[in-house]
Scaffold this motif. Structure first.
Motif, PDB file in Angstrom:
ATOM      1  N   LEU A   1       7.616   3.525 -73.676  1.00  0.00           N
ATOM      2  CA  LEU A   1       6.715   4.455 -74.422  1.00  0.00           C
ATOM      3  C   LEU A   1       7.166   4.323 -75.769  1.00  0.00           C
ATOM      4  N   LEU A   2       8.294   4.645 -76.149  1.00  0.00           N
ATOM      5  CA  LEU A   2       8.886   5.016 -77.543  1.00  0.00           C
ATOM      6  C   LEU A   2       8.545   3.563 -78.260  1.00  0.00           C
ATOM      7  N   GLU A   3       8.472   2.455 -77.708  1.00  0.00           N
ATOM      8  CA  GLU A   3       8.338   1.163 -78.251  1.00  0.00           C
ATOM      9  C   GLU A   3       6.910   1.062 -78.613  1.00  0.00           C
ATOM     10  N   ILE A   4       5.924   1.262 -77.719  1.00  0.00           N
ATOM     11  CA  ILE A   4       4.613   1.081 -77.888  1.00  0.00           C
ATOM     12  C   ILE A   4       4.171   2.085 -78.849  1.00  0.00           C
ATOM     13  N   VAL A   5       4.633   3.220 -78.915  1.00  0.00           N
ATOM     14  CA  VAL A   5       4.036   4.156 -80.050  1.00  0.00           C
ATOM     15  C   VAL A   5       4.731   3.920 -81.161  1.00  0.00           C
ATOM     16  N   ALA A   6       5.782   3.268 -81.616  1.00  0.00           N
ATOM     17  CA  ALA A   6       6.303   2.770 -82.610  1.00  0.00           C
ATOM     18  C   ALA A   6       5.460   1.510 -83.162  1.00  0.00           C
ATOM     19  N   THR A   7       5.008   0.460 -82.351  1.00  0.00           N
ATOM     20  CA  THR A   7       4.371  -0.564 -82.403  1.00  0.00           C
ATOM     21  C   THR A   7       2.988  -0.012 -82.952  1.00  0.00           C
ATOM     22  N   CYS A   8       2.199   0.710 -82.491  1.00  0.00           N
ATOM     23  CA  CYS A   8       0.883   1.034 -82.786  1.00  0.00           C
ATOM     24  C   CYS A   8       0.951   1.833 -83.890  1.00  0.00           C
ATOM     25  N   LYS A   9       2.065   2.731 -84.291  1.00  0.00           N
ATOM     26  CA  LYS A   9       1.977   3.397 -85.500  1.00  0.00           C
ATOM     27  C   LYS A   9       2.151   2.361 -86.665  1.00  0.00           C
ATOM     28  N   HIS A  10       3.037   1.331 -86.405  1.00  0.00           N
ATOM     29  CA  HIS A  10       3.383   0.295 -87.431  1.00  0.00           C
ATOM     30  C   HIS A  10       2.033  -0.430 -87.979  1.00  0.00           C
ATOM     31  N   TYR A  11       1.088  -0.728 -87.011  1.00  0.00           N
ATOM     32  CA  TYR A  11      -0.205  -1.324 -87.270  1.00  0.00           C
ATOM     33  C   TYR A  11      -1.217  -0.476 -87.548  1.00  0.00           C
ATOM     34  N   ASN A  12      -1.043   0.793 -87.629  1.00  0.00           N
ATOM     35  CA  ASN A  12      -2.163   1.810 -87.814  1.00  0.00           C
ATOM     36  C   ASN A  12      -3.187   1.977 -86.723  1.00  0.00           C
ATOM     37  N   THR A  13      -2.761   1.760 -85.563  1.00  0.00           N
ATOM     38  CA  THR A  13      -3.718   1.697 -84.141  1.00  0.00           C
ATOM     39  C   THR A  13      -3.685   2.758 -83.460  1.00  0.00           C
ATOM     40  N   PRO A  14      -4.593   3.683 -83.402  1.00  0.00           N
ATOM     41  CA  PRO A  14      -4.528   4.791 -82.617  1.00  0.00           C
ATOM     42  C   PRO A  14      -4.263   4.377 -81.111  1.00  0.00           C
ATOM     43  N   LEU A  15      -3.328   5.298 -80.550  1.00  0.00           N
ATOM     44  CA  LEU A  15      -3.011   5.087 -79.189  1.00  0.00           C
ATOM     45  C   LEU A  15      -3.442   6.366 -78.383  1.00  0.00           C
ATOM     46  N   LYS A  16      -3.927   6.087 -77.236  1.00  0.00           N
ATOM     47  CA  LYS A  16      -4.594   7.028 -76.450  1.00  0.00           C
ATOM     48  C   LYS A  16      -3.785   6.875 -74.937  1.00  0.00           C
ATOM     49  N   LEU A  17      -2.831   7.996 -74.559  1.00  0.00           N
ATOM     50  CA  LEU A  17      -2.091   8.167 -73.582  1.00  0.00           C
ATOM     51  C   LEU A  17      -2.919   8.671 -72.389  1.00  0.00           C
ATOM     52  N   LEU A  18      -3.030   7.861 -71.099  1.00  0.00           N
ATOM     53  CA  LEU A  18      -3.705   8.380 -70.067  1.00  0.00           C
ATOM     54  C   LEU A  18      -2.742   8.943 -69.220  1.00  0.00           C
ATOM     55  N   SER A  19      -3.089  10.208 -68.428  1.00  0.00           N
ATOM     56  CA  SER A  19      -2.471  10.504 -67.356  1.00  0.00           C
ATOM     57  C   SER A  19      -2.329   9.646 -66.125  1.00  0.00           C
ATOM     58  N   ASP A  20      -1.324   9.445 -65.370  1.00  0.00           N
ATOM     59  CA  ASP A  20      -1.140   8.409 -64.502  1.00  0.00           C
ATOM     60  C   ASP A  20      -1.768   9.231 -62.985  1.00  0.00           C
ATOM     61  N   THR A  21      -3.021   8.679 -62.733  1.00  0.00           N
ATOM     62  CA  THR A  21      -3.663   9.455 -61.688  1.00  0.00           C
ATOM     63  C   THR A  21      -3.113   8.916 -60.060  1.00  0.00           C
ATOM     64  N   HIS A  22      -2.039   7.672 -60.345  1.00  0.00           N
ATOM     65  CA  HIS A  22      -1.562   7.161 -59.047  1.00  0.00           C
ATOM     66  C   HIS A  22      -0.554   8.590 -58.146  1.00  0.00           C
ATOM     67  N   PHE A  23      -0.120   9.257 -59.197  1.00  0.00           N
ATOM     68  CA  PHE A  23       0.918  10.279 -58.775  1.00  0.00           C
ATOM     69  C   PHE A  23       0.078  11.503 -58.313  1.00  0.00           C
ATOM     70  N   LEU A  24       0.721  12.430 -57.596  1.00  0.00           N
ATOM     71  CA  LEU A  24      -0.010  13.658 -56.935  1.00  0.00           C
ATOM     72  C   LEU A  24       0.212  15.056 -57.643  1.00  0.00           C
ATOM     73  N   SER A  25       0.980  14.714 -58.720  1.00  0.00           N
ATOM     74  CA  SER A  25       0.962  15.750 -59.763  1.00  0.00           C
ATOM     75  C   SER A  25       1.265  15.186 -61.206  1.00  0.00           C
ATOM     76  N   THR A  26       1.260  16.061 -62.309  1.00  0.00           N
ATOM     77  CA  THR A  26       1.378  15.571 -63.685  1.00  0.00           C
ATOM     78  C   THR A  26       2.589  16.172 -64.098  1.00  0.00           C
ATOM     79  N   PRO A  27       3.249  15.372 -65.030  1.00  0.00           N
ATOM     80  CA  PRO A  27       4.529  15.974 -65.890  1.00  0.00           C
ATOM     81  C   PRO A  27       4.264  17.392 -66.397  1.00  0.00           C
ATOM     82  N   GLY A  28       3.026  17.695 -66.881  1.00  0.00           N
ATOM     83  CA  GLY A  28       2.736  18.958 -67.432  1.00  0.00           C
ATOM     84  C   GLY A  28       2.595  20.192 -66.430  1.00  0.00           C
TER      85      GLY A  28
END
Length: 510
Positions: free
Chosen positions: A109-136
């Motif tokens: 996750l950190l690596e992808i966030v850093a790469t998108c930031k470097h190329y000024n590309t917005p990153l949208k992080l989606l909740s993983d609906t495979h699981f039956l609960s969320t981290p939040g």
């Protein structure tokens, strides 16, 4: 390009939220095989091959369905990491956004966030609906409690999904948990009616991956003459049906038992399929629950299996995201030793370790008690630095994805978190292994002895562990009785145990 949708090797979810608003006319899917995912820990050949084979089968399905897909095979590019591979794509395309389902690895996750930031590309992080609960959801639940225990999160999810309940409120049978019924050891005659493990013939895609892994990673641990693990949802469903029909009825009674030359017994062998998302966990739970209602498996067996998925699996994921990145640094018992070299070879006189490590190197698999109460127990008693244990578990098991492996290893197995996950260290002497297996019958060591040439190293190190941490655990409600037994030993006996443990450490230090 409107959006570039990333799919990683543990995200092969045919119902991924990435597809919900996907427009083939202006969106693209993206997958990449990179060396770093096989080398950031010294990954087992079976693990590498399983990920790559499952990825390529998924990519083939997407192509048949005419999804626009950019797939980078390992031998077709020079990027070493997912971030570098994504950078190559972002340099030649200009997506308005990158979309990503939350990865199972904080590092990625950190690596992808850093790469998108470097190329000024917005990153949208989606909740993983495979699981039956969320981290939040887990974070909010955890914030309301002084002490976290899986049992209570498990009950919350049982109620939410109406699983094994009467009138949607009370547990079938009157109890939420039948763990006490699931701790039997095999009779002296051993296990009976052990089902044949699933084995899937390698098609041309899998055969190509096996050749690639053997060529690119020849020195990695394990063997790869074949790949017996499911690499498609169809194969995973076949493995699930085989477990439910043939193994589930005896799974409950003997889920903690071990036996010489029996690596699989009645275990499900489904963790890799779940963690790569070839199976939907709720569908697995519903199919298992149906076996109870159909009187084809006992309540204790069905509840015990469901608890592994709905309980531990969801709980450890919540803990992982609640405490990252602090997990990496925790070492509550200040363990500092290196992992003994025999963890990579199985070359040891201790039969339980030789068996558990040997099957791990052959199959990339060991069941939960072999992990917790053989390889994990020894590492804790020996005093291995927790991060080294974590790196080994992440490397050698085909089902290892960091979100599930790390809390189980550093928390449950090694107590590195100081009790956040488990209320006490899971320690025992060699007598536990003798009780739950026939390993000791084929071993030169005596689990009843802590001193002498035939003393069991587990027993020696068990008493040495208590001796070292006596003050810490003397008043512990679940450890105090162990310390009180230690204090029954004479000073001479304790000195002899210390000397035996010191000699053992000297023999195995690396």
């Amino acid at each position: 390009m409107r959006k570039l949708c990333l799919i990683f090797g543990d995200q092969l979810d045919r119902a991924s939220p990435l597809f919900k608003d996907f427009d083939p006319q202006q969106d693209y899917l993206w997958m990449a095989e990179v060396a770093q995912e096989a080398t950031h820990v010294w990954s087992h050949k079976q693990r590498i091959a399983l990920f790559f084979a499952a990825m390529r089968h998924f990519a083939a399905e997407l192509t048949v369905k005419q999804y626009p897909l950019h797939y980078q095979q390992l031998d077709q590019h020079h990027a070493t990491s997912l971030g570098e591979a994504l950078a190559l794509t972002l340099q030649t395309t200009s997506p308005a956004e990158v979309w990503l389902v939350r990865p199972g690895d904080y590092r990625v996750l950190l690596e992808i966030v850093a790469t998108c930031k470097h190329y000024n590309t917005p990153l949208k992080l989606l909740s993983d609906t495979h699981f039956l609960s969320t981290p939040g959801e887990f974070r909010r639940w955890a914030g309301e409690r002084k002490q976290l225990r899986m049992e209570y999160w498990y009950r919350e999810l049982r109620k939410r999904y109406n699983i094994l309940l009467e009138d949607g409120k009370q547990p079938i049978g009157g109890n939420w948990n039948y763990d006490s019924d699931n701790r039997k050891s095999f009779p002296k005659s051993g296990p009976t009616a052990v089902p044949t493990p699933p084995n899937f013939a390698a098609d041309t895609i899998t055969q190509a991956v096996i050749r690639l892994v053997n060529a690119r990673f020849p020195d990695h641990p394990g063997t790869l003459d074949s790949l017996q693990w499911p690499v498609t949802p169809v194969q995973a469903q076949q493995a699930l049906t085989r477990f439910l029909d043939q193994a589930l009825p005896q799974f409950g009674d003997f889920q903690d038992a071990m036996w010489q030359n029996q690596p699989f017994l009645n275990h499900s062998l489904l963790a890799s399929s779940l963690n790569l998302k070839l199976l939907n966990p709720l569908e697995v739970i519903r199919q298992a629950e149906a076996r109870y209602w159909q009187h084809r498996a006992s309540l204790a067996a069905v509840e015990g299996f469901i608890r592994q998925i709905l309980g531990w699996r969801e709980y450890v994921r919540g803990l992982y995201w609640l405490h990252m990145p602090d997990w990496y640094e925790w070492n509550a018992l200040d363990a500092q030793r290196n992992l003994p070299a025999f963890y990579w070879t199985g070359d040891t006189e201790m039969n339980c370790l030789r068996e558990s490590i040997g099957q791990t190197l052959q199959h990339g698999y060991a069941h939960h008690i072999q992990r917790l109460m053989v390889t994990g127990l020894f590492a804790q008693l020996y005093g291995v630095k927790p991060i080294k244990v974590h790196e080994w578990y992440l490397a050698v098991y085909v089902d290892a994805v960091e979100w599930v492996e790390l809390p189980n290893t550093l928390g449950m197995s090694q107590y590195a978190d100081g009790g956040r996950m488990a209320s006490k260290p899971y320690i025992a002497s060699g007598k536990y292994i003798q009780k739950m297996s026939n390993y000791c019958q084929h071993c030169r060591f005596n689990p009843a002895k802590s001193v002498g040439q035939d003393a069991c190293p587990f027993t020696t190190l068990f008493w040495d562990f208590l001796d070292r941490y006596e003050a810490r655990f003397a008043a512990h409600p679940r450890m105090g009785f162990m310390v009180s037994n230690l204090r029954k030993l004479s000073a001479t006996e304790r000195d002899a145990i210390r000397a035996q443990a010191h000699h053992f450490h000297q023999q195995h230090s690396t």
